[in-house]
Design a protein around this motif. Structure first.
Motif, short mmCIF file in Angstrom:
data_model
loop_
_atom_site.label_atom_id
_atom_site.label_comp_id
_atom_site.label_asym_id
_atom_site.label_seq_id
_atom_site.Cartn_x
_atom_site.Cartn_y
_atom_site.Cartn_z
N GLU A 187 4.80 -2.16 -7.25
CA GLU A 187 4.12 -3.18 -6.44
C GLU A 187 2.64 -2.84 -6.43
OE1 GLU A 187 5.47 -5.81 -5.05
OE2 GLU A 187 7.57 -5.37 -5.48
N ILE A 188 1.79 -3.87 -6.44
CA ILE A 188 0.36 -3.66 -6.61
C ILE A 188 -0.41 -4.29 -5.45
CG2 ILE A 188 -1.62 -4.06 -8.14
CD1 ILE A 188 0.49 -4.33 -10.42
N ALA A 189 -1.36 -3.53 -4.92
CA ALA A 189 -2.20 -4.03 -3.83
C ALA A 189 -3.02 -5.23 -4.32
CB ALA A 189 -3.13 -2.93 -3.33
N ILE A 190 -3.26 -6.16 -3.43
CA ILE A 190 -4.03 -7.35 -3.79
C ILE A 190 -5.45 -6.96 -4.22
CG2 ILE A 190 -5.04 -9.49 -2.90
CD1 ILE A 190 -2.58 -9.78 -1.12
N ALA A 191 -6.04 -6.02 -3.49
CA ALA A 191 -7.37 -5.50 -3.84
C ALA A 191 -7.27 -3.97 -3.85
CB ALA A 191 -8.42 -5.97 -2.84
N PRO A 192 -8.11 -3.30 -4.66
CA PRO A 192 -7.99 -1.85 -4.82
C PRO A 192 -8.58 -1.05 -3.66
CG PRO A 192 -9.78 -2.66 -6.17
CD PRO A 192 -9.13 -3.87 -5.57
N ASN A 193 -7.94 -1.17 -2.49
CA ASN A 193 -8.35 -0.36 -1.35
C ASN A 193 -7.11 -0.03 -0.52
OD1 ASN A 193 -8.04 -2.44 0.94
ND2 ASN A 193 -9.41 -3.51 -0.48
N GLU A 194 -7.23 1.01 0.31
CA GLU A 194 -6.06 1.50 1.03
C GLU A 194 -5.52 0.48 2.03
OE1 GLU A 194 -4.94 5.78 2.46
OE2 GLU A 194 -6.18 4.85 4.02
N ALA A 195 -6.37 -0.28 2.67
CA ALA A 195 -5.90 -1.26 3.63
C ALA A 195 -4.95 -2.27 2.98
CB ALA A 195 -7.09 -1.98 4.27
N ASP A 196 -5.32 -2.76 1.81
CA ASP A 196 -4.46 -3.71 1.11
C ASP A 196 -3.21 -3.03 0.56
OD1 ASP A 196 -5.75 -6.24 1.37
OD2 ASP A 196 -7.30 -5.56 -0.01
N LEU A 197 -3.34 -1.77 0.17
CA LEU A 197 -2.18 -1.02 -0.30
C LEU A 197 -1.14 -0.88 0.81
CD1 LEU A 197 -1.10 0.84 -2.73
CD2 LEU A 197 -1.98 2.72 -1.35
#
Length: 233
Positions: A215-225
């Motif tokens: 599964e991949i975060a929408i944007a490359p930051n921890e909050a989205d992860l």
């Protein structure tokens, strides 16, 4: 991160894959004149803070960072003019190019930007600067050293049952995770683990059998992860 996971009602298991080793960097390189600084990792900020010469860097220089997490570390270190990219090296280079064209930073061969970097790093940021004709000095100030575990430990009660979700923040971490648990311990053959990756690049570094459940975060930051993780509860 563990605290954030607990606040989301997960039970975190901590398994560091690398440790940060600070490099010795020459005082004369730091002492030169630079138009701006660049950090693409909180590890680089920590390396600067751990060194007396590093701590003497001018705090009013423009500082370019790759994302919000690094920006927080840079501000905590006392830098005031922090300019945040959109999350990738390519986008950070574009931000620097726009600032240079708009006169927000004066970069020249005599006053290049100073990129405080890790020994192993992706080439896209430096390549983009080169293509734009932006003068840059790279100073390698830290490296990531692999942490080893015995096979007995990897198969111990600490990791039994194996976590349902594995958070992966970098391509190097993805490769190291697969190397440990597929090659060394071979504990993932019958475990339906879901890897939650910071970006598509991280997922692409996984072998096929693990990439299928990535599964991949929408944007490359921890909050989205973490938002992506919470949605799968």
């Amino acid at each position: 991160t563990a605290t954030k996971l607990k606040n989301l009602d997960f039970e975190p298991v901590l398994l560091p894959l690398f440790k940060t080793v600070f490099q010795q960097f020459a005082a004369q390189l730091i002492a030169k004149n630079y138009s701006a600084l660049v950090f693409t990792s909180r590890n680089a900020v920590a390396a600067i803070e751990a060194d007396s010469v590093g701590r003497s860097l001018e705090k009013d220089l423009p500082v370019y960072v790759v994302g919000k997490a690094t920006a927080e570390a840079v501000r905590a270190a006392g830098f005031s003019d922090v300019r945040v990219g959109a999350g990738t090296g390519q986008e950070l280079a574009q931000l620097i190019a726009r600032d240079q064209a708009g006169g927000r930073v004066q970069i020249s061969a005599q006053f290049p930007i100073l990129y405080l970097a890790g020994v192993e790093r992706k080439p896209d940021f430096e390549a983009a600067l080169k293509n734009a004709g932006t003068a840059v000095k790279v100073l390698e100030i830290y490296r990531m050293q692999k942490i080893s575990y015995t096979t007995d430990f990897l198969k111990s009660d600490i990791l039994s049952p194996f976590p349902k979700f594995v958070l992966l923040y970098s391509a190097n971490a993805a490769r190291r995770f697969a190397d440990i648990f597929l090659t060394q311990a071979n504990v993932l053959a019958d475990v339906p683990v879901i890897t939650v990756c910071l970006s598509q690049e991280v997922a692409d570094a996984l072998p096929r059998q693990l990439r299928a459940n990535a599964e991949i975060a929408i944007a490359p930051n921890e909050a989205d992860l973490l938002e992506r993780l919470a949605a799968m509860r």
